[in-house]
Scaffold this motif. Structure first.
Motif, mmCIF file in Angstrom:
data_model
loop_
_atom_site.group_PDB
_atom_site.id
_atom_site.type_symbol
_atom_site.label_atom_id
_atom_site.label_comp_id
_atom_site.label_asym_id
_atom_site.label_seq_id
_atom_site.Cartn_x
_atom_site.Cartn_y
_atom_site.Cartn_z
ATOM 1 N N VAL A 143 -10.147 -1.564 -9.196
ATOM 2 C CA VAL A 143 -11.199 -1.977 -8.262
ATOM 3 C C VAL A 143 -11.089 -1.131 -6.987
ATOM 4 O O VAL A 143 -9.985 -0.789 -6.557
ATOM 5 N N LEU A 151 -3.339 -5.761 -4.147
ATOM 6 C CA LEU A 151 -2.696 -4.834 -5.088
ATOM 7 C C LEU A 151 -3.175 -5.055 -6.524
ATOM 8 O O LEU A 151 -3.406 -4.102 -7.272
ATOM 9 N N ASP A 201 -2.433 -6.854 1.440
ATOM 10 C CA ASP A 201 -2.158 -5.836 0.425
ATOM 11 C C ASP A 201 -1.411 -6.417 -0.773
ATOM 12 O O ASP A 201 -1.580 -5.931 -1.902
ATOM 13 N N MET A 209 -6.101 3.030 -3.941
ATOM 14 C CA MET A 209 -4.816 2.417 -4.297
ATOM 15 C C MET A 209 -3.837 2.548 -3.128
ATOM 16 O O MET A 209 -3.799 3.572 -2.454
ATOM 17 N N ILE A 210 -3.049 1.525 -2.920
ATOM 18 C CA ILE A 210 -2.068 1.521 -1.834
ATOM 19 C C ILE A 210 -0.959 2.521 -2.163
ATOM 20 O O ILE A 210 -0.514 2.594 -3.313
ATOM 21 N N PRO A 216 7.882 -6.930 -0.399
ATOM 22 C CA PRO A 216 8.228 -7.054 1.026
ATOM 23 C C PRO A 216 7.656 -5.947 1.900
ATOM 24 O O PRO A 216 7.515 -6.130 3.097
ATOM 25 N N PHE A 217 7.344 -4.804 1.284
ATOM 26 C CA PHE A 217 6.849 -3.710 2.124
ATOM 27 C C PHE A 217 5.329 -3.686 2.239
ATOM 28 O O PHE A 217 4.762 -2.738 2.787
ATOM 29 N N LEU A 218 4.660 -4.730 1.701
ATOM 30 C CA LEU A 218 3.199 -4.830 1.858
ATOM 31 C C LEU A 218 2.894 -6.056 2.704
ATOM 32 O O LEU A 218 3.627 -7.047 2.646
ATOM 33 N N THR A 238 2.877 4.578 -11.888
ATOM 34 C CA THR A 238 2.751 4.196 -10.470
ATOM 35 C C THR A 238 4.137 3.939 -9.878
ATOM 36 O O THR A 238 4.437 4.365 -8.759
ATOM 37 N N MET A 294 -6.588 -3.684 -7.177
ATOM 38 C CA MET A 294 -6.478 -2.217 -7.083
ATOM 39 C C MET A 294 -5.858 -1.650 -8.352
ATOM 40 O O MET A 294 -6.287 -0.615 -8.864
ATOM 41 N N LEU A 295 -4.813 -2.322 -8.854
ATOM 42 C CA LEU A 295 -4.175 -1.863 -10.098
ATOM 43 C C LEU A 295 -5.158 -1.900 -11.257
ATOM 44 O O LEU A 295 -5.071 -1.108 -12.200
ATOM 45 N N ARG A 346 4.478 2.669 2.042
ATOM 46 C CA ARG A 346 4.703 1.335 2.598
ATOM 47 C C ARG A 346 6.187 0.963 2.539
ATOM 48 O O ARG A 346 6.716 0.366 3.469
ATOM 49 N N ASP A 347 6.817 1.317 1.419
ATOM 50 C CA ASP A 347 8.243 0.981 1.266
ATOM 51 C C ASP A 347 9.070 1.707 2.324
ATOM 52 O O ASP A 347 9.939 1.114 2.972
ATOM 53 N N ARG A 374 -9.692 -5.388 -1.075
ATOM 54 C CA ARG A 374 -9.247 -6.024 0.176
ATOM 55 C C ARG A 374 -10.161 -7.198 0.542
ATOM 56 O O ARG A 374 -9.696 -8.223 1.046
ATOM 57 N N MET A 424 6.128 6.207 -7.109
ATOM 58 C CA MET A 424 6.688 5.635 -5.873
ATOM 59 C C MET A 424 8.103 6.178 -5.640
ATOM 60 O O MET A 424 8.425 6.648 -4.540
ATOM 61 N N ASN A 453 -10.782 0.097 -3.272
ATOM 62 C CA ASN A 453 -9.887 -0.459 -2.246
ATOM 63 C C ASN A 453 -10.574 -1.465 -1.334
ATOM 64 O O ASN A 453 -10.042 -2.539 -1.067
ATOM 65 N N LEU A 509 2.445 2.964 -2.390
ATOM 66 C CA LEU A 509 3.604 2.062 -2.383
ATOM 67 C C LEU A 509 4.809 2.732 -1.730
ATOM 68 O O LEU A 509 5.554 2.086 -0.981
#
Lengths: 241, 397
Positions: A125, A118, A114, B1-2, A108-110, B322, A121-122, B7-8, A131, B326, A127, B4
């Motif tokens: 790869v 994700l 994203d 990498m985002i 929910p926070f992406l 990860t 990216m995990l 964002r949270d 994307r 977070m 960013n 997290l």
């Protein structure tokens, strides 16, 4: 009459898979020898009554729980072979298995992009590349216009399409879809199935759809019925959607 | 990498910041408590530093004049002046008492000193130094007095002729400096009834009121009502001499106890405020534990609110580190917000405190580091819970 199998290596090959929960007199055999093979580009239905072992089979195929015995081969790689199992199941799930759930379970926070990016990216790869892949996937699912929307701003159908895009992000050989149309009305449910068929063909991905939904069952060419922990292969209607 | 965690947090920023503010108020209390301790230590040392004495001479085998009672004859300073290395010596008398101003009582520490000698205020912020032998005073601004005010100390009225600053007792009471003779009188002065009573007792005592020897009674009465005692003698050491050697010399030859300023600081910190310091230290430990528990509870609750998302993250192959990173980053973020809010809050409310509260930068840096450590430790519970979440939970059934 079941169609003859395409002459290629199966994406999923399951041989005599069993799963026993517990031990001794209270042990429960959830799977009693499942056999299954699904080829790249196929969309196969997995149906059965509650408690028949569908979810257990899905968890085994998703490398989330270990089968008790049997053999599971994914695109030629042996994942389980009786007591033996492949080591890095987490990376396997990330790179080679896509998941679509009854509820989209997006993070929910992406935002939409994203959520999809994700996964690549995990996998390490870059960013920007991740994307770009995400936008391509969202475009393939016709939700590119919602790329920057937060999850809470997406409709149920849009969320489900973003979830499918996420499942496809690493271009896995298989996708496991657990009741993907359950929360949707008939039109949207058929829309999702249409997308799954198209993507399976386009990306040569084998898709297993666990469902109770009578509306979508006729769309499968092959169906696996599961009863009392055993699978029975049947020919489906393969109706066009 | 985002990122997290970022964002949270961004997803529910208001709640997160409010939580951080709540934690910050707690950290503010902790910083203030540390400031109270620092203030006590500073109050204890400020007088010692301000009077510019190198050696404090007190009654033999006592920790006087602040930690224990100390009484010396007021002519001891003369003999000290004859010792090698002693440049200057001055008598001082200290007593904590209530004085009256405008009909109101205020608690102060009276410091009696010989004007022009050691023991007076280090500097003035208003008015002039004491110039007369009697009934003039210099007060700390914390008393609220102004130049020209009049205060009543025992029977006598004193005119406030000057003001000084940061001159407080180890207990935090503001100081009022008056001439030594007045302080001696205030210290040992008895009320009229008591004097009359003592005179009558002496008059009927055959040992001091012998027939034909009236002078003995008068002499004893005079001794009883006059005071020639002080609490300490302050010594300034001649240039080129070591304060420690001079103190040892005084101790050896004069049957007195002599402390260097450094010794005196140790006496005050280690003896006088030791119990209070332990009390505050214990309170700080409890606050740290409470803060840790609150952070742990908040982070744990936040993590448990994301079980499904974490299960999905694990299912799609997110590494444990990860997910742990977070949670840790969110905990540290709370700590950082909490620290800055706490520092700001403490800075805001410290001036309201009646006693000196000293917020040291070193304490703030240490508190920041401790906050981060506490937040890291507090996140362990949530990280453990998150890593125990079964990815299978993401799959229905």
């Amino acid at each position: 009459m079941v169609d003859p199998m395409p002459p290629q290596r199966p994406a999923i090959l399951i041989e005599n898979l069993t799963k026993r929960y517990g031990s001794g007199p209270t042990a429960v055999d959830a799977l009693k020898g499942v056999d299954m093979q699904i080829f790249p580009g196929e969309v196969v239905g997995l149906i059965g009554p509650s408690g028949s072992g569908k979810t257990t089979l899905l968890k085994c195929l998703g490398a989330v729980i270990e089968p008790t015995s049997g053999r599971f081969t994914l695109a030629g790689d042996v994942i389980y072979d009786n007591a033996w199992k492949r080591k890095d199941l987490r990376a396997l799930r990330r790179d080679r298995i896509g998941f679509v759930f009854q509820a989209p379970y997006l993070i929910p926070f992406l935002n939409a992009t994203d959520n999809v990016a994700l996964l690549p990216m995990l996998a390490g790869v870059d960013n920007a590349v991740a994307r770009k892949t995400a936008v391509d996937m969202l475009t393939a699912l016709d939700v590119q216009h919602r790329a920057h929307a937060r999850v809470s701003e997406l409709s149920g159908g849009e969320q489900q399409r973003v979830a499918i895009a996420r499942a496809l992000a690493n271009k896995p050989p298989i996708i496991l879809a657990d009741e993907p149309t359950a929360p949707l009305d008939s039109e949207r449910a058929l829309g999702v199935v249409r997308i799954l068929h198209r993507l399976a063909h386009e990306f040569q991905t084998a898709i297993i759809v666990v469902t109770h939904d009578e509306k979508i069952i006729p769309t499968f060419k092959r169906i696996y019925q599961i009863r009392d922990g055993r699978t029975y292969e049947e020919a489906g209607e393969g109706r066009e959607v | 990498m985002i990122n997290l965690a970022g964002r949270d947090v961004g997803n529910h920023l208001g709640r997160y910041v409010l939580t951080g503010v709540g934690l910050g108020l707690l950290i503010g209390v902790t910083l203030t408590m540390a400031g109270v301790y620092r203030g006590m230590v500073d109050d204890a040392k400020v007088l010692l530093r301000a009077v510019h004495a190198d050696v404090w001479v007190v009654q033999q085998d006592t920790l006087g004049p602040f930690a224990e009672p100390s009484s010396l004859q007021d002519d001891v300073y003369r003999s000290l002046l004859g010792l090698p290395g002693v440049a200057e010596a001055g008598n001082v008398a200290y007593l904590t008492m209530q004085v009256k101003h405008d009909g109101k009582d205020m608690r102060v520490m009276i410091a009696g000193y010989t004007p022009g000698s050691l023991g007076g205020p280090a500097f003035l912020v208003a008015g002039r130094p004491i110039a007369q032998s009697h009934y003039e005073a210099v007060a700390d601004v914390k008393t609220g007095l102004a130049v020209g005010d009049r205060i009543r100390i025992r029977r006598h009225e004193f005119a406030v002729v000057g003001l000084t600053r940061r001159m407080v007792s180890s207990g935090g009471d503001p100081m009022v400096f008056i001439p030594l003779k007045d302080a001696q009188e205030a210290q040992f002065l008895k009320d009229n009834e008591s004097i009359v009573n003592d005179r009558q007792r002496l008059a009927v005592n055959p040992a001091v009121n012998r027939p034909g020897q009236p002078g003995v009674l008068q002499a004893v009465e005079a001794i009883q009502t006059a005071s020639h005692r002080v609490n300490a003698v302050l010594v300034r050491v001649r240039e080129g001499f070591d304060a420690r050697q001079v103190a040892d010399h005084i101790q050896r030859w004069k049957h007195l106890t002599a402390y260097t300023t450094s010794d005196m600081e140790d006496v005050l910190v280690a003896k006088l405020i030791a119990t209070a310091a332990k009390q505050i230290a214990l309170f700080l430990v409890i606050l740290a534990i409470v803060s840790a528990a609150i952070v742990a509870f908040i982070i744990y609750t936040m993590t448990m609110g994301k079980i499904k998302e974490i299960a999905v993250l694990k299912l799609i192959g997110t590494r444990d580190r990860t997910i742990a990173a977070m949670i840790l980053q969110e905990a540290l973020g709370l700590g950082v917000i909490g620290f800055f809010v706490g520092k700001f809050a403490a800075t805001l409310w410290v001036p309201v405190f009646p006693k000196h509260v000293l917020l040291e930068t070193t304490d703030a840096v240490a508190a920041f580091a401790i906050t981060l450590v506490i937040c890291s430790l507090a996140s362990v519970l949530a990280i453990r819970a998150a890593l125990n979440i079964d990815p299978a939970e993401a799959i229905s059934g």
